[in-house]
Scaffold this motif. Structure first.
Motif, PDB file in Angstrom:
ATOM      1  N   GLY A   1       0.790  -1.221   0.000  1.00 41.57           N
ATOM      2  CA  GLY A   1       0.000   0.000   0.000  1.00 41.57           C
ATOM      3  C   GLY A   1       0.821   1.270   0.000  1.00 41.57           C
ATOM      4  N   GLN A   2       1.956   1.249  -0.679  1.00 47.55           N
ATOM      5  CA  GLN A   2       2.826   2.424  -0.744  1.00 47.55           C
ATOM      6  C   GLN A   2       2.446   3.251  -1.987  1.00 47.55           C
ATOM      7  N   ASP A   3       1.541   4.194  -1.791  1.00 45.33           N
ATOM      8  CA  ASP A   3       0.921   4.915  -2.902  1.00 45.33           C
ATOM      9  C   ASP A   3       1.908   5.727  -3.732  1.00 45.33           C
ATOM     10  N   TYR A   4       3.001   6.162  -3.137  1.00 48.05           N
ATOM     11  CA  TYR A   4       3.964   6.991  -3.857  1.00 48.05           C
ATOM     12  C   TYR A   4       4.637   6.229  -4.996  1.00 48.05           C
ATOM     13  N   ILE A   5       4.529   4.910  -5.001  1.00 46.53           N
ATOM     14  CA  ILE A   5       5.009   4.135  -6.150  1.00 46.53           C
ATOM     15  C   ILE A   5       4.234   4.534  -7.402  1.00 46.53           C
ATOM     16  N   ALA A   6       2.953   4.786  -7.236  1.00 45.22           N
ATOM     17  CA  ALA A   6       2.099   5.133  -8.370  1.00 45.22           C
ATOM     18  C   ALA A   6       2.188   6.608  -8.743  1.00 45.22           C
ATOM     19  N   THR A   7       2.593   7.472  -7.801  1.00 45.13           N
ATOM     20  CA  THR A   7       2.528   8.911  -8.050  1.00 45.13           C
ATOM     21  C   THR A   7       3.869   9.574  -8.307  1.00 45.13           C
ATOM     22  N   CYS A   8       4.978   8.909  -8.018  1.00 43.89           N
ATOM     23  CA  CYS A   8       6.289   9.525  -8.245  1.00 43.89           C
ATOM     24  C   CYS A   8       6.533   9.658  -9.752  1.00 43.89           C
ATOM     25  N   SER A   9       7.512  10.461 -10.115  1.00 43.59           N
ATOM     26  CA  SER A   9       7.793  10.665 -11.538  1.00 43.59           C
ATOM     27  C   SER A   9       8.144   9.365 -12.233  1.00 43.59           C
ATOM     28  N   ASP A  10       9.074   8.608 -11.639  1.00 41.89           N
ATOM     29  CA  ASP A  10       9.541   7.363 -12.257  1.00 41.89           C
ATOM     30  C   ASP A  10       9.717   6.303 -11.190  1.00 41.89           C
TER      31      ASP A  10
ATOM     32  N   ALA B   1       6.734 -13.104  -6.280  1.00 44.92           N
ATOM     33  CA  ALA B   1       6.260 -13.932  -7.402  1.00 44.92           C
ATOM     34  C   ALA B   1       5.264 -13.161  -8.255  1.00 44.92           C
ATOM     35  N   ALA B   2       4.312 -12.486  -7.608  1.00 45.48           N
ATOM     36  CA  ALA B   2       3.310 -11.717  -8.348  1.00 45.48           C
ATOM     37  C   ALA B   2       3.961 -10.583  -9.124  1.00 45.48           C
ATOM     38  N   ILE B   3       4.934  -9.923  -8.514  1.00 46.91           N
ATOM     39  CA  ILE B   3       5.627  -8.826  -9.198  1.00 46.91           C
ATOM     40  C   ILE B   3       6.472  -9.366 -10.341  1.00 46.91           C
ATOM     41  N   SER B   4       7.097 -10.515 -10.151  1.00 42.73           N
ATOM     42  CA  SER B   4       7.875 -11.136 -11.233  1.00 42.73           C
ATOM     43  C   SER B   4       6.986 -11.470 -12.414  1.00 42.73           C
ATOM     44  N   ASP B   5       5.781 -11.975 -12.129  1.00 42.28           N
ATOM     45  CA  ASP B   5       4.832 -12.274 -13.208  1.00 42.28           C
ATOM     46  C   ASP B   5       4.405 -10.999 -13.919  1.00 42.28           C
ATOM     47  N   LEU B   6       4.136  -9.962 -13.144  1.00 40.68           N
ATOM     48  CA  LEU B   6       3.688  -8.691 -13.712  1.00 40.68           C
ATOM     49  C   LEU B   6       4.747  -8.103 -14.646  1.00 40.68           C
ATOM     50  N   LEU B   7       6.021  -8.234 -14.251  1.00 32.13           N
ATOM     51  CA  LEU B   7       7.128  -7.671 -15.036  1.00 32.13           C
ATOM     52  C   LEU B   7       7.716  -8.672 -16.024  1.00 32.13           C
ATOM     53  N   ARG B   8       7.130  -9.868 -16.070  1.00 35.19           N
ATOM     54  CA  ARG B   8       7.555 -10.933 -16.979  1.00 35.19           C
ATOM     55  C   ARG B   8       9.053 -11.251 -16.812  1.00 35.19           C
ATOM     56  N   LEU B   9       9.462 -11.397 -15.576  1.00 38.22           N
ATOM     57  CA  LEU B   9      10.862 -11.730 -15.307  1.00 38.22           C
ATOM     58  C   LEU B   9      11.093 -13.213 -15.582  1.00 38.22           C
ATOM     59  N   PRO B  10      12.147 -13.541 -16.305  1.00 40.59           N
ATOM     60  CA  PRO B  10      12.436 -14.943 -16.604  1.00 40.59           C
ATOM     61  C   PRO B  10      13.149 -15.630 -15.433  1.00 40.59           C
ATOM     62  N   ALA B  11      13.410 -16.916 -15.585  1.00 42.24           N
ATOM     63  CA  ALA B  11      14.180 -17.646 -14.579  1.00 42.24           C
ATOM     64  C   ALA B  11      15.564 -17.028 -14.449  1.00 42.24           C
ATOM     65  N   HIS B  12      16.138 -17.159 -13.267  1.00 45.71           N
ATOM     66  CA  HIS B  12      17.473 -16.647 -12.949  1.00 45.71           C
ATOM     67  C   HIS B  12      17.508 -15.126 -12.867  1.00 45.71           C
ATOM     68  N   VAL B  13      16.323 -14.526 -12.697  1.00 41.62           N
ATOM     69  CA  VAL B  13      16.197 -13.091 -12.463  1.00 41.62           C
ATOM     70  C   VAL B  13      15.203 -12.909 -11.322  1.00 41.62           C
ATOM     71  N   TYR B  14      15.539 -12.077 -10.324  1.00 41.12           N
ATOM     72  CA  TYR B  14      14.565 -11.816  -9.263  1.00 41.12           C
ATOM     73  C   TYR B  14      14.593 -10.342  -8.867  1.00 41.12           C
ATOM     74  N   PRO B  15      13.437  -9.780  -8.451  1.00 41.67           N
ATOM     75  CA  PRO B  15      13.374  -8.372  -8.063  1.00 41.67           C
ATOM     76  C   PRO B  15      13.914  -8.182  -6.647  1.00 41.67           C
ATOM     77  N   VAL B  16      14.939  -7.355  -6.520  1.00 44.85           N
ATOM     78  CA  VAL B  16      15.569  -7.150  -5.212  1.00 44.85           C
ATOM     79  C   VAL B  16      14.851  -6.051  -4.438  1.00 44.85           C
ATOM     80  N   PHE B  17      14.600  -4.921  -5.106  1.00 43.47           N
ATOM     81  CA  PHE B  17      13.867  -3.815  -4.496  1.00 43.47           C
ATOM     82  C   PHE B  17      13.458  -2.842  -5.597  1.00 43.47           C
ATOM     83  N   GLY B  18      12.581  -1.937  -5.235  1.00 46.79           N
ATOM     84  CA  GLY B  18      12.184  -0.885  -6.155  1.00 46.79           C
ATOM     85  C   GLY B  18      12.791   0.439  -5.721  1.00 46.79           C
ATOM     86  N   MET B  19      12.605   1.460  -6.557  1.00 45.94           N
ATOM     87  CA  MET B  19      13.060   2.804  -6.208  1.00 45.94           C
ATOM     88  C   MET B  19      12.117   3.838  -6.812  1.00 45.94           C
ATOM     89  N   CYS B  20      11.557   4.686  -5.964  1.00 47.74           N
ATOM     90  CA  CYS B  20      10.787   5.841  -6.418  1.00 47.74           C
ATOM     91  C   CYS B  20      11.751   6.986  -6.696  1.00 47.74           C
TER      92      CYS B  20
END
Length: 245
Positions: free
Chosen positions: A66-75, A141-160
């Motif tokens: 529920g971190q809304d600033y992910i949706a509202t920040c520039s990038d 897992a849900a974020i990996s599916d959303l971003l279509r990440l292949p095997a041997h790739v995992y999301p470590v963190f995001g950045m606003c």
């Protein structure tokens, strides 16, 4: 102190941004600066997903707690540890490649963190604000599916990323005294330094909240070792091909 050191010491997490957008060329320069970070054996075991689709950003904000600033920040960027590219590149030379080693997970994770910190520092040097989003690992897992990440790739963190709302700019949060961090020749106990730091943080939280928050550093750590353990991460990493042999 020189300006670079002063900039590094002035970091704060920014969660409120103006509506101003970051120019595309500026964003590209930040990524290039990130690529200048040290990387183990020149592996460069990272990829960065620039999430521009508003629906996807809203979904990630929800999945990250529920971190809304992910949706509202520039990038918004998702930094991924990527062992797919280097192992496949090596394989194309005819090498016999071994995958799933714990060392590969460490190399990719460290490479990604170093690269991201370079991006953060470059962004702050341009007057931008940043906020790391570890909540990406709440539902990897849900974020990996959303971003279509292949095997041997995992999301470590995001950045606003964005231009900070200076009227709501948070203060720089105190850090542990250097005497607790820097140890000469061997590890030594730092209980006294931590106790003193707890008092500093109690004053900081009280001033920041107008007296509404009565806590300290040690007490604020509790969720990290109680409720925010993310026990799903091991199975998730194994499923992504990081078997940790």
């Amino acid at each position: 102190m020189n300006p670079t050191i002063e900039l590094m010491k002035s970091h704060r997490s920014v969660r409120q941004f103006t509506d101003q957008r970051i120019p595309r060329e500026t964003l590209l320069e930040l990524i290039r600066a990130g690529q200048g970070a040290a990387t183990s054996s020149h592996v460069q075991a990272y990829s960065v997903i620039h999430v521009t689709n508003p629906t996807n950003r809203e979904r990630i904000a929800e999945l990250a707690g529920g971190q809304d600033y992910i949706a509202t920040c520039s990038d918004f960027l998702v930094f991924c540890a990527d062992m797919k590219r280097p192992t496949e590149a090596s394989e194309r030379t005819g090498a016999s490649v071994t995958r799933g080693m714990t060392e590969q997970l460490l190399v990719a994770s460290v490479d990604t963190a170093l690269m991201a910190q370079n991006v953060a520092l470059a962004a702050e040097s341009e007057g931008l604000g940043i906020c790391y989003i570890g909540g990406i690992r709440n539902n990897p897992a849900a974020i990996s599916d959303l971003l279509r990440l292949p095997a041997h790739v995992y999301p470590v963190f995001g950045m606003c990323l964005g231009y900070p709302d200076k009227e709501n700019l948070p203060e720089v949060k105190p850090r542990l005294p250097v005497e607790a961090i820097l140890k000469e020749d061997a590890y030594t106990d730092d209980t006294e330094e931590v106790a003193a730091f707890d008092e500093s943080m109690r004053r900081y939280y009280s001033q920041r909240s107008g007296g509404r928050k009565d806590s300290d550093w040690s007490h604020n750590l509790t969720p990290l070792f109680d409720t925010k353990l993310r026990p799903h991460m091991r199975d998730f990493l194994v499923e992504r091909g990081f078997e940790m042999k």
